[in-house]
Design a protein around this motif. Structure first.
Motif, PDB file in Angstrom:
ATOM      1  N   SER A   4       0.818  -1.211   0.000  1.00 22.20           N
ATOM      2  CA  SER A   4       0.000   0.000   0.000  1.00 22.20           C
ATOM      3  C   SER A   4       0.853   1.264   0.000  1.00 22.20           C
ATOM      4  O   SER A   4       0.358   2.363  -0.241  1.00 22.20           O
ATOM      5  N   GLY A   5       2.153   1.117   0.305  1.00 21.78           N
ATOM      6  CA  GLY A   5       3.011   2.295   0.414  1.00 21.78           C
ATOM      7  C   GLY A   5       2.722   3.117   1.650  1.00 21.78           C
ATOM      8  O   GLY A   5       3.190   4.245   1.785  1.00 21.78           O
ATOM      9  N   ARG A   6       1.988   2.540   2.587  1.00 19.64           N
ATOM     10  CA  ARG A   6       1.542   3.256   3.779  1.00 19.64           C
ATOM     11  C   ARG A   6       2.271   2.715   5.005  1.00 19.64           C
ATOM     12  O   ARG A   6       2.315   1.497   5.223  1.00 19.64           O
ATOM     13  N   TYR A   7       2.806   3.617   5.817  1.00 17.41           N
ATOM     14  CA  TYR A   7       3.540   3.223   7.013  1.00 17.41           C
ATOM     15  C   TYR A   7       3.069   4.060   8.201  1.00 17.41           C
ATOM     16  O   TYR A   7       2.659   5.217   8.039  1.00 17.41           O
ATOM     17  N   LEU A   8       3.116   3.456   9.365  1.00 16.89           N
ATOM     18  CA  LEU A   8       2.828   4.163  10.606  1.00 16.89           C
ATOM     19  C   LEU A   8       4.113   4.251  11.413  1.00 16.89           C
ATOM     20  O   LEU A   8       4.789   3.236  11.622  1.00 16.89           O
ATOM     21  N   VAL A   9       4.436   5.450  11.835  1.00 18.52           N
ATOM     22  CA  VAL A   9       5.693   5.693  12.534  1.00 18.52           C
ATOM     23  C   VAL A   9       5.393   6.164  13.955  1.00 18.52           C
ATOM     24  O   VAL A   9       4.510   6.998  14.173  1.00 18.52           O
ATOM     25  N   LYS A  10       6.134   5.612  14.900  1.00 16.03           N
ATOM     26  CA  LYS A  10       5.954   5.925  16.319  1.00 16.03           C
ATOM     27  C   LYS A  10       6.878   7.087  16.686  1.00 16.03           C
ATOM     28  O   LYS A  10       8.097   6.956  16.670  1.00 16.03           O
ATOM     29  N   ILE A  11       6.277   8.246  16.972  1.00 18.23           N
ATOM     30  CA  ILE A  11       7.038   9.463  17.263  1.00 18.23           C
ATOM     31  C   ILE A  11       6.614  10.002  18.634  1.00 18.23           C
ATOM     32  O   ILE A  11       5.418  10.062  18.950  1.00 18.23           O
ATOM     33  N   TYR A  12       7.599  10.395  19.433  1.00 22.62           N
ATOM     34  CA  TYR A  12       7.306  10.962  20.756  1.00 22.62           C
ATOM     35  C   TYR A  12       7.065  12.458  20.605  1.00 22.62           C
ATOM     36  O   TYR A  12       7.938  13.193  20.147  1.00 22.62           O
ATOM     37  N   TRP A  13       5.867  12.899  21.001  1.00 18.97           N
ATOM     38  CA  TRP A  13       5.506  14.308  20.812  1.00 18.97           C
ATOM     39  C   TRP A  13       4.503  14.733  21.877  1.00 18.97           C
ATOM     40  O   TRP A  13       3.541  14.029  22.144  1.00 18.97           O
ATOM     41  N   MET A  14       4.767  15.853  22.491  1.00 22.21           N
ATOM     42  CA  MET A  14       3.886  16.418  23.504  1.00 22.21           C
ATOM     43  C   MET A  14       3.588  15.417  24.618  1.00 22.21           C
ATOM     44  O   MET A  14       2.451  15.186  25.001  1.00 22.21           O
ATOM     45  N   GLU A  44      11.497  24.974  18.425  1.00 25.72           N
ATOM     46  CA  GLU A  44      12.027  24.434  19.675  1.00 25.72           C
ATOM     47  C   GLU A  44      11.867  22.924  19.786  1.00 25.72           C
ATOM     48  O   GLU A  44      12.020  22.358  20.865  1.00 25.72           O
ATOM     49  N   ALA A  45      11.553  22.260  18.688  1.00 29.59           N
ATOM     50  CA  ALA A  45      11.398  20.802  18.722  1.00 29.59           C
ATOM     51  C   ALA A  45      12.737  20.133  19.013  1.00 29.59           C
ATOM     52  O   ALA A  45      13.794  20.628  18.624  1.00 29.59           O
ATOM     53  N   SER A  46      12.689  18.990  19.703  1.00 30.24           N
ATOM     54  CA  SER A  46      13.883  18.190  19.985  1.00 30.24           C
ATOM     55  C   SER A  46      13.793  16.914  19.164  1.00 30.24           C
ATOM     56  O   SER A  46      12.983  16.026  19.458  1.00 30.24           O
ATOM     57  N   ILE A  47      14.607  16.826  18.116  1.00 28.71           N
ATOM     58  CA  ILE A  47      14.525  15.691  17.208  1.00 28.71           C
ATOM     59  C   ILE A  47      14.946  14.397  17.888  1.00 28.71           C
ATOM     60  O   ILE A  47      14.339  13.347  17.681  1.00 28.71           O
ATOM     61  N   ILE A  48      15.960  14.452  18.737  1.00 28.07           N
ATOM     62  CA  ILE A  48      16.384  13.221  19.412  1.00 28.07           C
ATOM     63  C   ILE A  48      15.318  12.745  20.397  1.00 28.07           C
ATOM     64  O   ILE A  48      15.105  11.542  20.571  1.00 28.07           O
ATOM     65  N   GLN A  49      14.601  13.665  21.012  1.00 23.96           N
ATOM     66  CA  GLN A  49      13.515  13.267  21.899  1.00 23.96           C
ATOM     67  C   GLN A  49      12.370  12.648  21.112  1.00 23.96           C
ATOM     68  O   GLN A  49      11.762  11.670  21.548  1.00 23.96           O
ATOM     69  N   MET A  50      12.091  13.173  19.922  1.00 17.42           N
ATOM     70  CA  MET A  50      11.014  12.642  19.098  1.00 17.42           C
ATOM     71  C   MET A  50      11.271  11.191  18.717  1.00 17.42           C
ATOM     72  O   MET A  50      10.318  10.414  18.526  1.00 17.42           O
ATOM     73  N   LEU A  51      12.535  10.798  18.600  1.00 20.59           N
ATOM     74  CA  LEU A  51      12.876   9.464  18.149  1.00 20.59           C
ATOM     75  C   LEU A  51      13.261   8.513  19.269  1.00 20.59           C
ATOM     76  O   LEU A  51      13.448   7.311  19.026  1.00 20.59           O
ATOM     77  N   THR A  52      13.386   9.012  20.474  1.00 17.50           N
ATOM     78  CA  THR A  52      13.770   8.151  21.605  1.00 17.50           C
ATOM     79  C   THR A  52      12.831   8.265  22.805  1.00 17.50           C
ATOM     80  O   THR A  52      12.787   7.360  23.636  1.00 17.50           O
TER      81      THR A  52
END
Length: 268
Positions: free
Chosen positions: A188-198, A257-265
């Motif tokens: 389907s070309g569709r993926y769900l990604v787990k991201i840490y946010w808020m 002010e986003a933290s990219i490393i926090q979003m991925l860990t």
């Protein structure tokens, strides 16, 4: 003429009999990022089960509009992985199986390292994971502050974690669907990604469309292992979440002010 004290308007009385302050501002609009639902493993599995139809999932946010401002104008076209990685040159995959193939240390050790191994009596048959670069293929992206940060964070996180690291798993483990513990291609070309946010892990839907510049170079990070999609999918998910924060200001990062490393860990 002497003025009296200004009158303060009393709060109105709502029809239900409760008092409601007329000065209180309320809104039903979610805060930036709250539109992404919290991650739920069972709901994700049910959503992906049987998904075979090719589908664009980014709604009104196409593959170009989620790019950082520093790259957006360079986007000339958008392609699917099969067009970028035709089968005769090595087909696309989320994570290359070659990462699982340990190579002899002699293949990449320097002469000084080999000398040290001989002095210490270390067996030369020691194996190690192949070295994979996220920098050599992405020189055209380094004009973007956002992409520089994403590439740097992914380069660190792709290394096998140790007790001293802030991550417990490889970054591609955030991508679904998976077979075992490894993300797999989906028709389907569709993926769900787990991201840490808020403050919580959230579900971010992306598709596999890849923006290219006029010279046919991807505007998302590539791995030196040809055909790997995981850096692109994670970069798309991160950019989709922080797109409302993109700005062009000299006193602030491009991604606010986003933290990219926090979003991925999830690490704080």
């Amino acid at each position: 003429m002497q003025r009296g004290k200004p009158k303060v308007r009393e709060p109105r009385r709502a029809s239900s009999g409760t008092r409601k302050d007329i000065y209180q501002v309320t809104t039903e609009a979610p805060l930036p990022g709250e539109q992404w639902p919290p991650w739920d493993d069972r709901a994700v599995a049910a959503e992906l089960e049987g998904a075979t139809e090719l589908k664009h999932v980014e709604d009104d946010m196409d593959a170009k509009s989620i790019l950082p401002p520093s790259l957006r104008a360079r986007c000339a076209t958008v392609v699917h992985p099969a067009e970028l990685f035709p089968e005769e040159t090595g087909s696309a995959c989320v994570v290359s199986p070659d990462r699982q193939m340990l190579v002899p240390a002699d293949d990449f050790a320097t002469e000084a390292e080999l000398s040290f191994m001989r002095m210490r009596g270390i067996a030369r048959g020691v194996t190690k994971e192949p070295v994979v670069s996220l920098a050599t293929q992405n020189s055209t992206l380094l004009i973007s502050e956002t992409m520089r940060w994403i590439i740097a964070v992914l380069t660190y996180l792709q290394q096998k974690p140790t007790a001293a690291d802030c991550h417990l798993q490889r970054p591609w483990a955030l991508i679904h669907p998976q077979f075992g513990d490894t993300p797999t291609l989906t028709p389907s070309g569709r993926y769900l990604v787990k991201i840490y946010w808020m403050g919580t892990w959230r579900k971010i839907a992306v598709d596999d469309r890849i923006p290219l510049d006029a010279d046919g170079r991807p505007l998302l990070p590539q791995s030196s292992m040809r055909g790997e999609l995981w850096p692109m999918l994670l970069a798309k998910a991160v950019c989709r979440v922080i797109a409302p924060l993109f700005q062009v200001r000299l006193d602030m990062p491009e991604f606010g002010e986003a933290s990219i490393i926090q979003m991925l860990t999830g690490w704080v």
